[in-house]
Design an enzyme around this catalytic site. Structure first.
Site, short mmCIF file in Angstrom:
data_model
loop_
_atom_site.label_atom_id
_atom_site.label_comp_id
_atom_site.label_asym_id
_atom_site.label_seq_id
_atom_site.Cartn_x
_atom_site.Cartn_y
_atom_site.Cartn_z
N GLU A 1 0.69 -1.09 -0.03
CA GLU A 1 0.11 -0.10 0.20
C GLU A 1 0.97 1.21 0.03
OE1 GLU A 1 -2.96 0.65 -0.50
OE2 GLU A 1 -4.06 -1.69 -0.12
N THR A 2 1.87 1.37 0.86
CA THR A 2 2.47 2.69 1.04
C THR A 2 3.98 2.44 1.37
OG1 THR A 2 2.17 2.47 3.43
CG2 THR A 2 0.43 3.46 2.24
#
Length: 326
Positions: free
Chosen positions: A118-119
């Site tokens: 995700e990040t």
């Protein structure tokens, strides 16, 4: 959830709100006043200051999961940098991850892998004001405008509950927030205060991030100690109907074996299962997927995403075990 176009889209600029969605915005304000007792003037001023971001509209129309095959998608996430980053994140948060596994049954490598996908372990958590992203999509993107107006409603409610200035939180082009990229409705439903400081901080507090993600998976049916998937052989044209039935478990391991699917290692014969075909530049891979694979798709409704998380988690776990035994 975060998408690959985020970085490029974030480099472009946004324009002032147009007058075209005025009716939708006015209806939304009336709803928030009637149902949640917001102040109409304050809310109107907030939404009038929001910006319509054309890069968001372009990015939402071209998600990576629809543009790439499995081989291309895998190369983005199964990298040495992301695997080593996962090991480092695990080491930094070993206590919180262990506590989350004890309480919720979700293994550390799954949580770590999702944060990595995700990040990049919090390094790229989004650069758009959430209010801009959700306003853009809620009032200017007809295919999913109702959904994003609902998320805008949820965002304003959580901002009030958490005492946040609604103009300040940043997120992805789809309004997903923090290291786990929770959309507002997920934040309100699943985010928890996992370190006892009285706040649910998914931007800066890794304990809250880890506990919230584990809670999310547990609430969506994660099966403690159960496997996720395995690659299989023996799949042919006769299995087309099984593949087309989708990745939600709809048969059993025993039935797939009876149909000629060959396993590399045994699974419980009565376990709910599905048969998945993933395209690569070198041909089709076939996978037997179980309930926990489907649970990963509740985080992002893409089998490519779930397989990337599963394989990254496996690689991080193997590296973690190697370092622990050194």
């Amino acid at each position: 959830m975060i998408r690959l176009a985020l970085i490029l889209a974030g480099l472009l600029t946004c324009s002032a709100v147009s007058a075209d969605p005025a009716r939708l915005q006015a209806d939304f304000i009336r709803k928030m006043v009637a149902e949640h007792h917001f102040d109409a003037t304050t809310l109107r001023q907030l939404l009038d200051r929001a910006k319509v971001c054309k890069p968001i509209l372009e990015a939402i129309a071209r998600p990576a999961e629809k543009r790439l095959n499995w081989g291309q998608y895998r190369r983005i996430f199964l990298t040495r940098e992301r695997i080593r980053g996962g090991l480092a994140y695990w080491k930094r948060n070993v206590e919180a991850l262990a506590r989350a596994e004890r309480r919720f049954g979700v293994p550390p490598e799954i949580i770590v892998a999702i944060i990595g996908v995700e990040t990049r372990y919090g390094r790229h958590a989004g650069s758009y004001p959430v209010i801009d992203a959700l306003s853009t999509l809620g009032f200017h993107y007809p295919p999913r405008a109702r959904f994003f107006r609902s998320e805008l409603e949820q965002f304003l409610l959580l901002a009030r509950e958490e005492k946040l200035d609604p103009g300040k939180p940043l997120g992805s082009y789809a309004g997903a927030m923090g290291r786990p990229q929770f959309i507002p409705s997920s934040y309100r439903a699943y985010a928890i205060d996992f370190d006892g400081d009285g706040r649910r901080d998914i931007w800066n507090n890794d304990a809250d991030v880890i506990g919230s993600m584990a809670n999310y998976f547990a609430k969506h049916g994660w099966r403690r100690g159960q496997p996720v998937a395995q690659r299989v052989q023996g799949v042919g044209k006769q299995h087309k109907t099984l593949i087309e039935a989708g990745y939600k478990p709809h048969t059993s391991v025993a039935q797939l074996v009876q149909a000629g699917v060959r396993l590399n290692r045994p699974f419980a014969s009565d376990a709910p299962a599905a048969l998945l075909a993933l395209e690569t530049d070198k041909g089709t891979q076939h996978w037997l997927t179980l309930t926990n694979f489907y649970v990963i798709t509740r985080y992002n409704h893409s089998p490519l995403y779930a397989m990337a998380v599963y394989q990254l988690a496996d690689a991080i776990k193997r590296l973690h075990e190697q370092h622990r035994n050194d």
